[in-house]
Design a protein around this motif. Structure first.
Motif, PDB file in Angstrom:
ATOM      1  N   TYR A 114      13.191  -1.809   4.716  1.00 15.89           N
ATOM      2  CA  TYR A 114      12.017  -1.655   3.850  1.00 15.89           C
ATOM      3  C   TYR A 114      11.744  -0.160   3.747  1.00 15.89           C
ATOM      4  N   TRP A 115      11.280   0.274   2.578  1.00 14.41           N
ATOM      5  CA  TRP A 115      10.937   1.689   2.423  1.00 14.41           C
ATOM      6  C   TRP A 115      10.002   1.885   1.239  1.00 14.41           C
ATOM      7  N   GLY A 116       9.251   2.966   1.327  1.00 10.09           N
ATOM      8  CA  GLY A 116       8.514   3.468   0.185  1.00 10.09           C
ATOM      9  C   GLY A 116       9.376   4.533  -0.468  1.00 10.09           C
ATOM     10  N   GLN A 117       8.993   4.970  -1.646  1.00  7.61           N
ATOM     11  CA  GLN A 117       9.791   5.992  -2.331  1.00  7.61           C
ATOM     12  C   GLN A 117       8.877   6.963  -3.045  1.00  7.61           C
ATOM     13  N   TYR A 118       8.957   8.223  -2.636  1.00 11.83           N
ATOM     14  CA  TYR A 118       8.183   9.284  -3.278  1.00 11.83           C
ATOM     15  C   TYR A 118       8.647   9.413  -4.734  1.00 11.83           C
ATOM     16  N   GLY A 119       7.708   9.347  -5.672  1.00  9.56           N
ATOM     17  CA  GLY A 119       8.046   9.472  -7.089  1.00  9.56           C
ATOM     18  C   GLY A 119       8.640   8.214  -7.676  1.00  9.56           C
ATOM     19  N   GLY A 120       8.565   7.106  -6.961  1.00  8.42           N
ATOM     20  CA  GLY A 120       9.112   5.842  -7.453  1.00  8.42           C
ATOM     21  C   GLY A 120       8.506   4.689  -6.666  1.00  8.42           C
TER      22      GLY A 120
ATOM     23  N   THR B 196       4.354  10.437  12.826  1.00  6.83           N
ATOM     24  CA  THR B 196       3.625  10.968  11.680  1.00  6.83           C
ATOM     25  C   THR B 196       4.377  12.130  11.032  1.00  6.83           C
ATOM     26  N   GLY B 197       3.809  12.611   9.937  1.00  2.83           N
ATOM     27  CA  GLY B 197       4.368  13.762   9.235  1.00  2.83           C
ATOM     28  C   GLY B 197       5.169  13.343   8.021  1.00  2.83           C
ATOM     29  N   THR B 198       5.816  14.325   7.427  1.00  6.17           N
ATOM     30  CA  THR B 198       6.697  14.068   6.294  1.00  6.17           C
ATOM     31  C   THR B 198       7.999  13.461   6.803  1.00  6.17           C
ATOM     32  N   ALA B 199       8.828  12.985   5.896  1.00  2.00           N
ATOM     33  CA  ALA B 199      10.126  12.444   6.306  1.00  2.00           C
ATOM     34  C   ALA B 199      10.934  13.503   7.054  1.00  2.00           C
TER      35      ALA B 199
ATOM     36  N   HIS C 159       0.812  -1.220   0.000  1.00  2.00           N
ATOM     37  CA  HIS C 159       0.000   0.000   0.000  1.00  2.00           C
ATOM     38  C   HIS C 159       0.847   1.273   0.000  1.00  2.00           C
ATOM     39  N   TRP C 160       2.003   1.230   0.670  1.00  4.53           N
ATOM     40  CA  TRP C 160       2.808   2.437   0.866  1.00  4.53           C
ATOM     41  C   TRP C 160       4.135   2.428   0.106  1.00  4.53           C
ATOM     42  N   LYS C 161       4.304   1.572  -0.880  1.00  3.20           N
ATOM     43  CA  LYS C 161       5.601   1.461  -1.565  1.00  3.20           C
ATOM     44  C   LYS C 161       6.000   2.716  -2.342  1.00  3.20           C
ATOM     45  N   HIS C 162       5.074   3.662  -2.508  1.00  2.04           N
ATOM     46  CA  HIS C 162       5.367   4.915  -3.214  1.00  2.04           C
ATOM     47  C   HIS C 162       5.445   6.114  -2.258  1.00  2.04           C
ATOM     48  N   ASP C 163       5.523   5.847  -0.952  1.00  2.00           N
ATOM     49  CA  ASP C 163       5.483   6.932   0.043  1.00  2.00           C
ATOM     50  C   ASP C 163       6.274   6.500   1.281  1.00  2.00           C
TER      51      ASP C 163
END
Length: 133
Positions: free
Chosen positions: A99-105, A34-37, A13-17
């Protein structure tokens, strides 16, 4: 729920964020952040927040993850920072796995964090650990 199970549950669900992913995993583990990185990085650095600052020590971060601690790696940036959940491994490593999501990818799961940052950015990665309740 253990760290890897929480990561697996939330990754699709969160692989892009990245920050959405970290929030979902930490919420499942009972330690919501919470919040942005960039905001997460600020919050992790607050004295008395319950997080142990490990600095830029990838071996120490992996050791803490291997002992069952929740470990977050991250960097701040002008526009979008980046955050990663470090997971336990059963073998010696130079850089932790996570593990991480990636903004724009699309993020990655159970991969060496050298794939989460450019080589020149790895010396700026900061690590934070906290016991899971």
């Amino acid at each position: 729920m253990d760290i890897v199970a929480a990561c697996e549950k939330n990754w699709d669900h969160w692989k892009h964020d990245c920050s959405g992913f970290v929030n979902a995993v930490t919420t499942d583990l009972g330690i919501p952040i919470t919040g942005t990185a960039n905001q997460m990085m600020d919050d992790l650095n607050v004295p008395g927040s319950g997080w142990t600052v490990l600095g830029n020590d990838p071996q120490k971060a992996q050791d803490y993850a291997n002992k069952g601690y929740l470990v977050i790696a991250g960097t701040k940036a002008k526009s979008h920072g980046h955050v990663v959940i470090i997971v336990p491994v059963s073998h010696a490593v130079k850089y932790p796995y996570g593990y991480w999501g990636q903004y724009g990818g699309t993020g990655m799961k159970n991969e060496r964090i050298t794939k989460a940052w450019r080589p020149e950015d790895l010396p700026t990665v900061q690590y934070f650990a906290r016991q899971i309740p």
